[in-house]
Scaffold this motif. Sequence first.
Motif, PDB file in Angstrom:
ATOM      1  N   ILE A  37     -11.702  -3.254   3.351  1.00 44.42           N
ATOM      2  CA  ILE A  37     -12.086  -4.653   3.177  1.00 44.42           C
ATOM      3  C   ILE A  37     -11.820  -5.120   1.749  1.00 44.42           C
ATOM      4  O   ILE A  37     -11.411  -6.264   1.519  1.00 44.42           O
ATOM      5  N   ILE A  38     -12.008  -4.250   0.787  1.00 43.36           N
ATOM      6  CA  ILE A  38     -11.783  -4.628  -0.612  1.00 43.36           C
ATOM      7  C   ILE A  38     -10.291  -4.805  -0.886  1.00 43.36           C
ATOM      8  O   ILE A  38      -9.876  -5.770  -1.537  1.00 43.36           O
TER       9      ILE A  38
ATOM     10  N   GLU B 170       4.652  -2.811   0.927  1.00 45.92           N
ATOM     11  CA  GLU B 170       5.512  -1.643   1.076  1.00 45.92           C
ATOM     12  C   GLU B 170       4.728  -0.340   1.197  1.00 45.92           C
ATOM     13  O   GLU B 170       5.134   0.563   1.943  1.00 45.92           O
ATOM     14  N   HIS B 171       3.593  -0.269   0.521  1.00 43.76           N
ATOM     15  CA  HIS B 171       2.954   1.043   0.395  1.00 43.76           C
ATOM     16  C   HIS B 171       1.559   1.154   1.006  1.00 43.76           C
ATOM     17  O   HIS B 171       1.105   2.282   1.233  1.00 43.76           O
ATOM     18  N   ASP B 172       0.855   0.044   1.238  1.00 46.05           N
ATOM     19  CA  ASP B 172      -0.506   0.215   1.747  1.00 46.05           C
ATOM     20  C   ASP B 172      -0.471   0.836   3.136  1.00 46.05           C
ATOM     21  O   ASP B 172       0.349   0.472   3.982  1.00 46.05           O
ATOM     22  N   ARG B 173      -1.386   1.764   3.369  1.00 51.36           N
ATOM     23  CA  ARG B 173      -1.379   2.535   4.616  1.00 51.36           C
ATOM     24  C   ARG B 173      -1.977   1.786   5.795  1.00 51.36           C
ATOM     25  O   ARG B 173      -1.803   2.199   6.950  1.00 51.36           O
ATOM     26  N   ASP B 174      -2.677   0.696   5.543  1.00 51.53           N
ATOM     27  CA  ASP B 174      -3.369  -0.013   6.619  1.00 51.53           C
ATOM     28  C   ASP B 174      -2.668  -1.330   6.957  1.00 51.53           C
ATOM     29  O   ASP B 174      -2.387  -2.136   6.082  1.00 51.53           O
ATOM     30  N   TYR B 175      -2.417  -1.548   8.234  1.00 50.63           N
ATOM     31  CA  TYR B 175      -1.684  -2.748   8.647  1.00 50.63           C
ATOM     32  C   TYR B 175      -2.480  -4.030   8.387  1.00 50.63           C
ATOM     33  O   TYR B 175      -1.892  -5.099   8.195  1.00 50.63           O
ATOM     34  N   ASN B 176      -3.813  -3.951   8.357  1.00 50.22           N
ATOM     35  CA  ASN B 176      -4.610  -5.141   8.050  1.00 50.22           C
ATOM     36  C   ASN B 176      -4.319  -5.633   6.633  1.00 50.22           C
ATOM     37  O   ASN B 176      -4.206  -6.839   6.399  1.00 50.22           O
TER      38      ASN B 176
ATOM     39  N   ARG C 248      11.511  -6.729   9.534  1.00 46.17           N
ATOM     40  CA  ARG C 248      12.495  -5.780  10.068  1.00 46.17           C
ATOM     41  C   ARG C 248      11.959  -4.353  10.089  1.00 46.17           C
ATOM     42  O   ARG C 248      12.226  -3.595  11.024  1.00 46.17           O
ATOM     43  N   GLN C 249      11.209  -3.998   9.067  1.00 48.67           N
ATOM     44  CA  GLN C 249      10.816  -2.604   8.880  1.00 48.67           C
ATOM     45  C   GLN C 249       9.460  -2.254   9.485  1.00 48.67           C
ATOM     46  O   GLN C 249       9.209  -1.086   9.797  1.00 48.67           O
ATOM     47  N   ASP C 250       8.585  -3.234   9.623  1.00 48.31           N
ATOM     48  CA  ASP C 250       7.215  -2.963  10.063  1.00 48.31           C
ATOM     49  C   ASP C 250       6.996  -3.537  11.465  1.00 48.31           C
ATOM     50  O   ASP C 250       6.881  -4.745  11.634  1.00 48.31           O
ATOM     51  N   PRO C 251       6.912  -2.686  12.482  1.00 49.60           N
ATOM     52  CA  PRO C 251       6.769  -3.186  13.850  1.00 49.60           C
ATOM     53  C   PRO C 251       5.333  -3.531  14.235  1.00 49.60           C
ATOM     54  O   PRO C 251       5.095  -3.995  15.355  1.00 49.60           O
ATOM     55  N   ASN C 252       4.380  -3.331  13.329  1.00 46.91           N
ATOM     56  CA  ASN C 252       2.987  -3.601  13.678  1.00 46.91           C
ATOM     57  C   ASN C 252       2.788  -5.046  14.113  1.00 46.91           C
ATOM     58  O   ASN C 252       3.271  -5.978  13.470  1.00 46.91           O
ATOM     59  N   TRP C 253       2.033  -5.233  15.165  1.00 45.41           N
ATOM     60  CA  TRP C 253       1.895  -6.568  15.750  1.00 45.41           C
ATOM     61  C   TRP C 253       1.214  -7.554  14.805  1.00 45.41           C
ATOM     62  O   TRP C 253       1.629  -8.714  14.711  1.00 45.41           O
ATOM     63  N   LEU C 254       0.180  -7.105  14.089  1.00 40.44           N
ATOM     64  CA  LEU C 254      -0.549  -8.030  13.221  1.00 40.44           C
ATOM     65  C   LEU C 254       0.302  -8.452  12.025  1.00 40.44           C
ATOM     66  O   LEU C 254       0.250  -9.611  11.595  1.00 40.44           O
TER      67      LEU C 254
END
Length: 218
Positions: free
Chosen positions: A47-48, A73-79, A104-110
């Motif tokens: 959250i922070i 580019e680097h954060d591990r969480d899609y949120n 192009r690179q991140d297929p995460n829906w959010l």
Amino acid sequence: MELHQIETYIDSPDPQNRMKAITELRNYEPDLVVPLLKRRMCDQELIIRSFVAMGLGYKRTDEGFELLLDLIEHDRDYNVRAEAANSLAKYGAEAIQHLVQLFRQDPNWLVRYSIFAAIDLTNNPEILLELIVLALKGEDLVVRQTAIANLEQLANTPQKSIALELLLSAAKSDQGTIRAQVAKVLRHFEDPDAETALMNLRQDSDYRVVAATLEGLV
């Protein structure tokens, strides 16, 4: 809260204090805020980090722009990546190429949904078409629906014929929600093929699709 108090709170072991400090930064100028937000870019609390990403969109500086690029580019969480993408879009035209690359690179829906919601491609219909095509090749139903909705923006552009082809193909989807979204968009295309497709959808077995074909008539 005074700035010296914020600096103390932002390094506190208590996440509630860190959150309070970030919230209080809204009252200060970007050049003061961004270096403090940077301290919490790698915070263990999701959250922070999300609030850091949000803050960097409201307190815009050149350094803040670079920090957002680092987050997407680097954060591990899609949120967090999604929030960073939303903030990056607030920087305008200079952010477009980075958001397209992220899409192009991140297929995460959010992440993809956030980019569609935040980015303004009114003057870049060819880029919008690229994102739509990528989205339609994906698996997520929400993103595919959003992509189809965005095809409306291409109805009066040189990309019209390709957009219509995509709509006509999606009209044959086995997903009723997709066909319903197609029905809403087709009426913006003045073309005999669009009219024929709408007539067929008006006879669809799914009531949601039929209702969508009638929306523009009432």
